[in-house]
Motif scaffolding. Structure first.
Motif, PDB file in Angstrom:
ATOM      1  N   ASP A 385       0.848  -1.194   0.000  1.00 43.17           N
ATOM      2  CA  ASP A 385       0.000   0.000   0.000  1.00 43.17           C
ATOM      3  C   ASP A 385       0.886   1.247   0.000  1.00 43.17           C
ATOM      4  O   ASP A 385       1.694   1.440   0.917  1.00 43.17           O
ATOM      5  CB  ASP A 385      -0.901  -0.016   1.239  1.00 43.17           C
ATOM      6  CG  ASP A 385      -1.958   1.080   1.225  1.00 43.17           C
ATOM      7  OD1 ASP A 385      -1.856   1.981   0.357  1.00 43.17           O
ATOM      8  OD2 ASP A 385      -2.868   1.034   2.068  1.00 43.17           O
ATOM      9  N   SER A 387       0.170   4.159   0.691  1.00 41.43           N
ATOM     10  CA  SER A 387      -0.108   5.055   1.816  1.00 41.43           C
ATOM     11  C   SER A 387       0.843   4.787   2.981  1.00 41.43           C
ATOM     12  O   SER A 387       1.212   5.707   3.713  1.00 41.43           O
ATOM     13  CB  SER A 387      -1.557   4.903   2.285  1.00 41.43           C
ATOM     14  OG  SER A 387      -1.796   3.616   2.796  1.00 41.43           O
ATOM     15  N   THR A 388       1.247   3.533   3.156  1.00 40.83           N
ATOM     16  CA  THR A 388       2.220   3.203   4.207  1.00 40.83           C
ATOM     17  C   THR A 388       3.529   3.935   3.960  1.00 40.83           C
ATOM     18  O   THR A 388       4.118   4.530   4.866  1.00 40.83           O
ATOM     19  CB  THR A 388       2.482   1.680   4.254  1.00 40.83           C
ATOM     20  OG1 THR A 388       1.248   1.001   4.404  1.00 40.83           O
ATOM     21  CG2 THR A 388       3.417   1.327   5.411  1.00 40.83           C
ATOM     22  N   LEU A 390       3.938   6.602   2.021  1.00 39.81           N
ATOM     23  CA  LEU A 390       3.712   8.051   2.054  1.00 39.81           C
ATOM     24  C   LEU A 390       3.676   8.578   3.483  1.00 39.81           C
ATOM     25  O   LEU A 390       4.164   9.688   3.749  1.00 39.81           O
ATOM     26  CB  LEU A 390       2.396   8.396   1.342  1.00 39.81           C
ATOM     27  CG  LEU A 390       2.405   8.274  -0.187  1.00 39.81           C
ATOM     28  CD1 LEU A 390       1.007   8.443  -0.744  1.00 39.81           C
ATOM     29  CD2 LEU A 390       3.361   9.305  -0.800  1.00 39.81           C
ATOM     30  N   ASN A 391       3.118   7.797   4.406  1.00 40.81           N
ATOM     31  CA  ASN A 391       3.084   8.221   5.810  1.00 40.81           C
ATOM     32  C   ASN A 391       4.494   8.377   6.363  1.00 40.81           C
ATOM     33  O   ASN A 391       4.811   9.345   7.052  1.00 40.81           O
ATOM     34  CB  ASN A 391       2.294   7.218   6.648  1.00 40.81           C
ATOM     35  CG  ASN A 391       0.802   7.320   6.411  1.00 40.81           C
ATOM     36  OD1 ASN A 391       0.309   8.339   5.961  1.00 40.81           O
ATOM     37  ND2 ASN A 391       0.089   6.245   6.706  1.00 40.81           N
TER      38      ASN A 391
END
Length: 420
Positions: A385, A387-388, A390-391
């Motif tokens: 993912d 998003s992982t 990007l965080n």
């Protein structure tokens, strides 16, 4: 002409009893009924008023499709069923869920009747885990993950109207002021101190290769300890990540013995199967490991699920254990800092407390600081993912931006007009 009088049953106080109600010799009341599946059930109460309150609950359950036997089913009963039918989890994740439930839920809270569980019961249980048992919020979070799934099954199987654990953990975190702290990466000076200390200290030199590889590749612990010599291509300077080594400390085998067991699994997601570029210092670390093993007469002596010839083994030729690595890190931190402070009591560069996973986060941070494209970072880390990734990227760049502006502030400070 004879008339038939319709007589109704009454209790000792001459109160008319409803269908299914009766009064026993000891004065207590019971209510008997047959559920749609043909099974007979009964409930008891010391007074008629209490009995009829229970009857209301049974009637409501019947209307909403709640099973009559729900009042006899415990949380442990539903968990046993959940464990039998649960699919779609990696075995190490599933084994960890079993361990958490059996360790923290089963002995006491698990004996609760499912039908009686309320949101307040869940809150109280989580508070006990936090306040009396001193569990970290991450552990309570994992326990909650299991419980929420088990109670969802109870709802699906008509033992409950709704899941009493919904949103309870979120409220617990707010009430206890738990903060989810992001894992801190080693700074560049801390990273250099670690590598320097390992490479020059005879007592710890044999640990240098595995920690250098983890620091220079971002591999997860199980991916690093599961590496085989055939996974490393020295000519192409690449590492093939195609499986992970998993150890169990709390699983029982068929003989009932407890201990450490190893398995090799495919990565959690397809993104976990990847090829990682090998930097020069990582290649040198592999070469140091090979030279050390040849000099010490160490070679791999184990086969795990058909995998063998593991690179990182202990002095007996067995697979390295994550717990052993983290214990070694704690000793390294202690002795390294002692040496630094002995040489310079005023030193500000010391090793902080960290674990194997910190090395993966440190690798990620170095890539972010170097401006590596986020998609490249995602691919190197095996994140399914984005998003992982990007965080992590957002956290690192936020810290980097802060430090850059602090440097800029120091530069402008020289132009500050002195106060009169």
């Amino acid at each position: 002409m004879t008339t038939t009088r319709n007589t109704k049953r009454k209790d000792k106080a001459r109160v008319v009893l409803r269908k299914g109600e009766s009064q026993r010799k000891d004065g207590k009341y019971d209510f008997r009924w047959t559920s749609p599946d043909g099974k007979r059930h009964s409930i008891y109460a010391p007074s008629l008023e209490e009995l009829r309150e229970k009857e209301k609950g049974i009637h409501l359950d019947s209307l909403e499709g709640i099973k009559a036997e729900a009042r006899y089913v415990t949380l442990n009963d539903v968990f046993t069923l959940w464990a039998k039918v649960k699919r779609g989890l990696k075995d190490n994740t599933f084994q960890n869920y079993l361990y958490l439930y059996r360790q923290f839920v089963e002995p006491d809270f698990g004996k609760s009747k499912v039908s009686t569980l309320k949101k307040s019961d869940m809150k109280q249980f989580y508070n006990i885990l936090a306040d009396e048992r001193g569990l970290q919020i991450s552990t309570i979070d994992s326990v909650h993950t299991v419980l929420h799934q088990v109670l969802d099954m109870a709802v699906d199987d008509c033992y409950l109207r709704s899941n009493p654990s919904d949103n309870v953990l979120r409220e617990l975190k707010k009430a206890h002021q738990f903060e989810t702290t992001h894992r801190k990466a080693l700074t560049v000076p801390e990273q250099n101190l670690l590598l320097s200390y390992l490479s020059k200290t005879p007592k710890y030199q044999h640990w240098y290769p595995i920690f250098a590889v983890m620091l220079g590749t971002g591999l997860r612990v199980g991916e690093a300890t599961g590496l085989r010599w055939c996974d490393v291509d020295f000519e192409e300077s690449t590492i093939s990540v195609n499986h992970t080594l998993v150890n169990y400390d709390h699983r029982e085998n068929n003989g009932g013995k407890k201990g450490c067991y190893f398995n090799c699994h495919s990565p959690k997601t397809k993104a976990g199967i990847r090829t990682v570029p090998m930097m020069d210092f990582v290649k040198e670390a592999f070469e140091k490991e090979r030279a050390y093993q040849e000099e010490s007469g160490i070679h791999c002596t184990v086969t795990v699920d058909g995998y063998t010839d593991f690179i990182f083994v202990n002095r007996f030729g067995e697979c390295q254990h994550q717990g052993t690595l983290n214990k070694a890190i704690r000793r390294i931190i202690r002795d390294c800092n002692d040496e630094v402070l002995t040489n310079n009591p005023d030193s500000t560069i010391l090793l902080p407390r960290f674990s194997c996973h910190t090395l993966r986060h440190t690798f990620t941070t170095r890539m972010c600081e170097a401006g590596v494209n986020v998609k490249v970072i995602q691919d190197a880390l095996g994140h399914s993912d984005i998003s992982t990734t990007l965080n992590i990227y957002a956290d690192v760049t936020k810290e980097l931006r802060k430090s850059e502006f602090e440097n800029l502030d120091r530069q402008f400070a020289q132009w500050k007009v002195p106060e009169e």
